[in-house]
Design a protein around this motif. Structure first.
Motif: not given
Length: 469
Positions: A160-162, A220-225
């Motif tokens: 995947l492209k993450i 997908a996007v891993v959200t670490r805000i």
């Protein structure tokens, strides 16, 4: 005459594709162990086999070798931290110096340990004498030599492209997530939140990155805000969601978690107990606010605080009045919370992924501090949580809609109480204490949601209907 070996030696396993791996020689340990992750079992010709990956070089998670071997046993092994775990056991020929012989190895994740392999006395009996004052009696390996040996061993990215959307690419947690994705064969991209911008369009919404690059092929996007960019970070997450891109924690769930007052109200609505808490806007209500939570000592928390910042212990009523009025003079929103004395400066962090507690640690405050925080000199250790604490953690994450969460609990005489829920929990303390690959579990969660599976290397021999996981 027996050969002499030192306290550390370079071993090799040609049948596993590992030409060099540094081993700690430990006569105090009975069994031998090798670093392994992404462990999967499957059946070949009716026999149980195991597929696993190895980081053969210390402090290098980018070089990864995939191995397969028949399982010869499953054993309960007690780690150096005193925790017992069940491990798969394989048998494989090992080369050390001029010697080559079959040894048994247990498979365990040793990323946080000093060596990728441990050679125990069972494998050495009758073969060697150990000189603990020396190292590499059987020969050293140079960095250039290791680089040549493993030039072919980097993971091929065919998955995947993450994207990891965060603020600091050098942060331990962010590095681990990027490495974990690469280890599992995915293309990982770091996106600095402040360098992203968006195009709002009903038919063709877009997200752009610095230089005009259109982000249109992400799975997908891993959200670490981080808290300071919550508004913009959640707006970006919402944009990706409108584009059909999977986000690990949705914009709505992050917003709920960042509003401490609202999140505590949601906890109570879900039947979760919290320390008695008061909230007021006017300085005129200070005295009643203090009495509301049982008087001093008490905790004063800024609603916008994070990682222990903006949290003050007021030991007397006079001190409480001073702190509350000082914060209100700055027009800062705050909570007043009862002080749980019996907690003794300890709390529990439960790491929740997809409705399951995958790891838990107890955090102990540094000397002179009242709040457990590893960012401020506290310590972390493995802890066994109760069924009630497990249920509380899962319910708390679900109440906010978080797929990935760090749930902080405090033990009181009336049972576990929820302190807060973190939508971007750190990995360093919990991975170091538990030796678990939490980052890998986060990537595996994305794989499961998107229905992506890594193909085993020899499908011709394996029966897909007879695969275990």
């Amino acid at each position: 005459m027996k050969a002499i070996i030192g306290s550390e030696e370079w071993c090799s396993f040609s049948e596993l594709g590992l030409p060099a791996i540094k081993a700690r020689i430990d006569s105090g340990a009975k069994t031998s162990s090798i670093h392994a992750f992404n462990i999967q079992t499957f059946r070949r010709n009716g026999e149980l086999w195991v597929s696993f990956e190895v980081h053969p070089l210390q402090n290098n998670r980018r070089t990864s070798i995939r191995c397969e071997r028949q399982v010869v046993d499953k054993r309960s092994v007690k780690s150096s931290s005193g925790i017992s775990e069940t491990r798969y056991v394989i048998s494989v020929p090992m080369e050390l110096g001029e010697e080559r012989w079959e040894i048994e190895l247990t498979l365990a994740n040793r990323d946080s340990m000093g060596y990728r392999m441990l050679l125990g006395r069972e494998a050495m009996t009758g073969r060697f004498l150990i000189d603990p004052a020396n190292s590499f009696c059987m020969g050293e390996r140079s960095s250039d030599e290791l680089q040549k040996l493993y030039a072919r061993g980097d993971t091929v990215r065919s998955g995947l492209k993450i994207a990891l959307m965060a603020s600091n690419p050098d942060l331990y947690s962010n590095q681990r997530i990027l490495e974990a994705g690469e280890e599992r064969g995915h293309e990982m991209v770091f996106l600095d939140i402040k360098q992203c911008y968006m195009k709002l369009d009903a038919k063709n919404p877009e997200a752009h990155y610095r230089g005009g690059k259109v982000l249109q092929d992400l799975d997908a996007v891993v959200t670490r805000i981080r808290p300071s960019v919550t508004f913009y970070g959640c707006a970006l997450a919402r944009q990706f969601e409108s584009m059909g891109v999977l986000t690990t924690n949705t914009s709505d769930s992050v917003i709920k978690s960042r509003d401490k007052l609202f999140s505590l109200q949601l906890m109570l609505k879900s039947g979760i107990n919290i320390p008695t808490t008061g909230f007021a806007n006017s300085p005129m209500d200070t005295n009643d606010l203090i009495e509301m939570v049982g008087g001093a000592p008490l905790i004063v928390k800024l609603l916008e605080g994070t990682q222990g910042r903006g949290v003050v212990l007021a030991e007397t009523k006079k001190a409480a009045e001073s702190v509350i009025n000082a914060f209100k003079a700055l027009r800062a929103n705050l909570l007043v919370q009862e002080f749980i004395k019996e907690a003794d400066g300890k709390d529990i962090r439960c790491f929740v992924i997809d409705g399951k507690v995958v790891a838990s640690i107890q955090r102990t405050a540094a000397p002179g501090e009242f709040r457990a925080n590893i960012h401020q000199g506290g310590t972390a250790s493995i802890v066994k949580i109760t069924p009630e604490e497990r249920k509380l953690s899962i319910t708390a994450a679900k109440a906010l809609g978080l797929d990935i969460a760090g749930v902080d609990i405090i033990r009181s005489k009336n049972g576990p109480l929820l302190l807060e829920v973190n939508s971007s929990p750190g990995l360093e303390g919990i991975e170091a204490a538990t030796a678990k690959d939490i980052a890998g579990m986060m990537i595996a969660s994305i794989e499961k949601k998107l229905g992506w599976k890594k193909v085993l290397g020899t499908p011709a021999d394996a029966d897909p209907a007879d695969t275990e996981s």
